[in-house]
Structure formats: C-alpha cells, structure tokens
Write an enzyme that holds these catalytic residues in place. Structure first.
Site, short mmCIF file in Angstrom:
data_model
loop_
_atom_site.label_atom_id
_atom_site.label_comp_id
_atom_site.label_asym_id
_atom_site.label_seq_id
_atom_site.Cartn_x
_atom_site.Cartn_y
_atom_site.Cartn_z
N HIS A 107 3.98 5.17 4.93
CA HIS A 107 2.75 5.43 4.16
C HIS A 107 2.52 4.34 3.10
O HIS A 107 2.08 4.62 1.98
CB HIS A 107 2.76 6.83 3.55
CG HIS A 107 3.91 7.12 2.62
ND1 HIS A 107 4.50 8.36 2.57
CD2 HIS A 107 4.54 6.38 1.69
CE1 HIS A 107 5.46 8.36 1.65
NE2 HIS A 107 5.49 7.17 1.10
N HIS A 145 13.01 -0.36 2.92
CA HIS A 145 12.36 -1.19 1.89
C HIS A 145 12.96 -0.89 0.53
O HIS A 145 13.45 0.21 0.28
CB HIS A 145 10.85 -1.01 1.86
CG HIS A 145 10.34 0.35 1.50
ND1 HIS A 145 10.62 1.49 2.21
CD2 HIS A 145 9.51 0.75 0.49
CE1 HIS A 145 10.00 2.53 1.68
NE2 HIS A 145 9.33 2.11 0.62
N GLU A 204 13.26 7.76 1.86
CA GLU A 204 12.08 8.49 2.31
C GLU A 204 12.20 8.97 3.76
O GLU A 204 11.55 9.92 4.16
CB GLU A 204 10.82 7.63 2.17
CG GLU A 204 10.40 7.38 0.74
CD GLU A 204 9.15 6.53 0.62
OE1 GLU A 204 8.53 6.52 -0.45
OE2 GLU A 204 8.79 5.85 1.61
N HIS A 255 4.24 10.24 -5.63
CA HIS A 255 4.76 9.07 -6.33
C HIS A 255 4.42 9.18 -7.82
O HIS A 255 3.67 8.36 -8.36
CB HIS A 255 4.20 7.80 -5.72
CG HIS A 255 4.53 7.63 -4.27
ND1 HIS A 255 3.84 8.28 -3.27
CD2 HIS A 255 5.49 6.90 -3.64
CE1 HIS A 255 4.36 7.96 -2.08
NE2 HIS A 255 5.36 7.12 -2.30
#
Length: 297
Positions: free
Chosen positions: A12, A193, A240, A59
């Site tokens: 996302h 990441h 995630e 977030h």
C-alpha cells in the site's frame, strides 16, 4: 450464507496513490509497477465482490500513542479519506457494511479475540491505495469495505501466528452470516522496506518471493516466522507482512494462486501482489470461474 471467495494481498505504498491521483501511472518509472495489476482489475470486474474485509495498518492517522489497538474493526456506515498532511486523497468515501461488521465483531470477541470496535474513523493510504490499485478511479468504490486495522507501527505487534488465527476466526464469522454475500479478504502492506536509519532503502527480493511462495498451497509455515526475522531480513517496515497472514488464514487449509506480481523499486519499496482462492469447498467457485475465464483470454 456469506462466503469468502478469494484473498488479495498487495503493498500500500503511498507513492502509488500519488501516481494514480496525478495521472502518472503510464510514466516509465511507474508503468511496470502498475502493469501487474491489470489482470486483477479485469478479474475484479468479473468477480464483483459485495464486501471486502480490508486488513491494513493506520499510519498515526486515526490512532496515535494515546491509543494503540492490536486489532480494530470499523463498523460505521462510511469512512472518509484521511488528511495525512497534504489534504485528503480525492477518492470516493469508503462505504462500510455495518451489519456484517458488527456480526464479525461479535463473533471474533466471542471467539476470544479482543477487538477494538470503531464507529468513527478516517482511513489513510493503507486502505485507500489498495482500493485504487484494484479498482482504478471510479466515482464510487464498487463494493462495501470493512476496515480491519492491525498495529504494526508500535512495538509489540501481534505475531504472524495470531494474525493467521484471526483470519481463521474471520472465516468462521463470515460463514455464519445468513445473507448471501461474495466476500473477499485483502491483506496489505510491505513488502520488504525500511524508511529510516542506516538500512533505509533495504529490499530483499529473495525473501519476499519466498514469502509469496509460502502463501500458495497447504503449508502454514509462514505463521511461525518470528518478528526478529521480519526485521532482520525485510527491514523495519517489512513487519507489515503479518497482515497478509490474516488474509491467508481466512482462506482455509489450502490455496490456489490466480495471479502474482512483484516489482522493485517503487519509492524505495518492493511492490508485491498476489491473488489467491481457497481450494476446498464449493464456496469459491465464482472466483475460480472468473480466474479461468480471464486466463483463457
């Protein structure tokens, strides 16, 4: 009864949403990332899900250090796009399915999952970017959405095993809902990441692709990956991917892959995407038929 017909997982990355919003998806840098979703957009038009249970992480938009729910389910009629500092994305308001959401919340709590119930919440890129990747830029989203937020921002996040078990409990909840609904479960976030520190920009394509392999078939080995392995091999934000395991757990004992896409880099992040269907029972026939029809074209 309601039935889970398919599972979808994808990154996302907020920059993907920006590329959509600014009409940059055909540019040389972005085109390879978006090309892997062409199949899925055509498939979704044929599958026509009634409801998507969308597993994502907030977030620091709706939640902050004042309240950190491990698992939260949105039970409202609608959820507006959040302002993440540069104004809300110009995407449709997300329409919920309160009847199914409350049923799932009740079932999960009685199944001993301590869910936080959310009746008012704006949703950020973690939820809206996957909708854009699968549905493009419609005037309104073509299905109802039940947001299911997982804490993967602040330590301690739930384990992969707990996320997989939550998916199993969601499947039990959906299958006990009396209305005839075509339900999909989406897991979002990742892949490898890291956005800060000496390892900023880390991408581990080999590990990512092993993870994608592990989602297919009847192995449940992924549920036992420890937190430290995600952090070591995929960077601080790679955690995630435990949210993908909620989706995988909801699909039952075994899965069949309909589509897969992997691309690096996109804004210093690995783009991962996979579409799965359960292989046991007869509740997934529509997903299978749609996938076979598109594959034959």
């Amino acid at each position: 009864m309601a039935r889970i017909t398919a599972g979808v997982a994808c990154s996302h990355i907020p920059a993907l949403g920006v590329a959509v919003d600014l009409g940059k998806t055909g540019e040389a840098y972005w085109a390879p990332a978006f090309a892997g979703f062409d199949w899925t957009r055509a498939w979704e038009k044929r599958e026509k899900p009634d409801v998507v249970i969308l597993v994502y992480n907030d977030h620091a938009t709706a939640f902050d250090m004042k309240i950190i729910p491990s698992f939260a389910i949105g039970c409202a009629e609608e959820f507006k796009p959040a302002d993440e500092g540069w104004g809300p994305r110009k995407v449709p308001v997300v329409k919920g399915h309160p009847d199914l959401a409350w049923h799932i919340a009740q079932s999960l709590i009685l199944d001993e999952f301590d869910m936080t119930i959310i009746n008012e919440m704006d949703v950020d890129h973690g939820l809206t970017v996957p909708l854009s990747m699968m549905f493009g830029q419609p005037e309104e989203w073509p299905c109802k959405v039940i947001p299911l937020a997982v804490n993967v921002v602040t330590y301690p996040p739930p384990s992969g095993n707990r996320c997989w078990a939550l998916g199993e409990a969601i499947a039990r909840a959906v299958e006990s809902f009396p209305e005839d609904l075509n339900v999909q479960v989406w897991g979002t976030g990742g892949m490898s990441h890291q956005l800060q520190g000496p390892r900023a920009g880390l991408i581990n394509a080999e590990w990512d692709n092993r993870f994608l392999d592990g989602l297919v078939g009847d192995s449940d080995a992924l549920r036992y990956i420890p937190h430290i392995e995600y952090l070591r091999e995929t960077g601080s934000e790679g955690i995630e991917m435990v949210m993908w395991l909620v989706m995988r757990g909801a699909l039952g004992k075994a899965t069949r892959m309909l589509h897969r896409h992997y691309h690096v880099p996109a804004s210093n992040t690995a783009v991962g995407h996979i579409v799965l269907e359960p292989v046991s029972g007869d509740h997934h026939d529509r997903a299978s038929d749609a996938g076979q029809a598109i594959a034959a074209e």
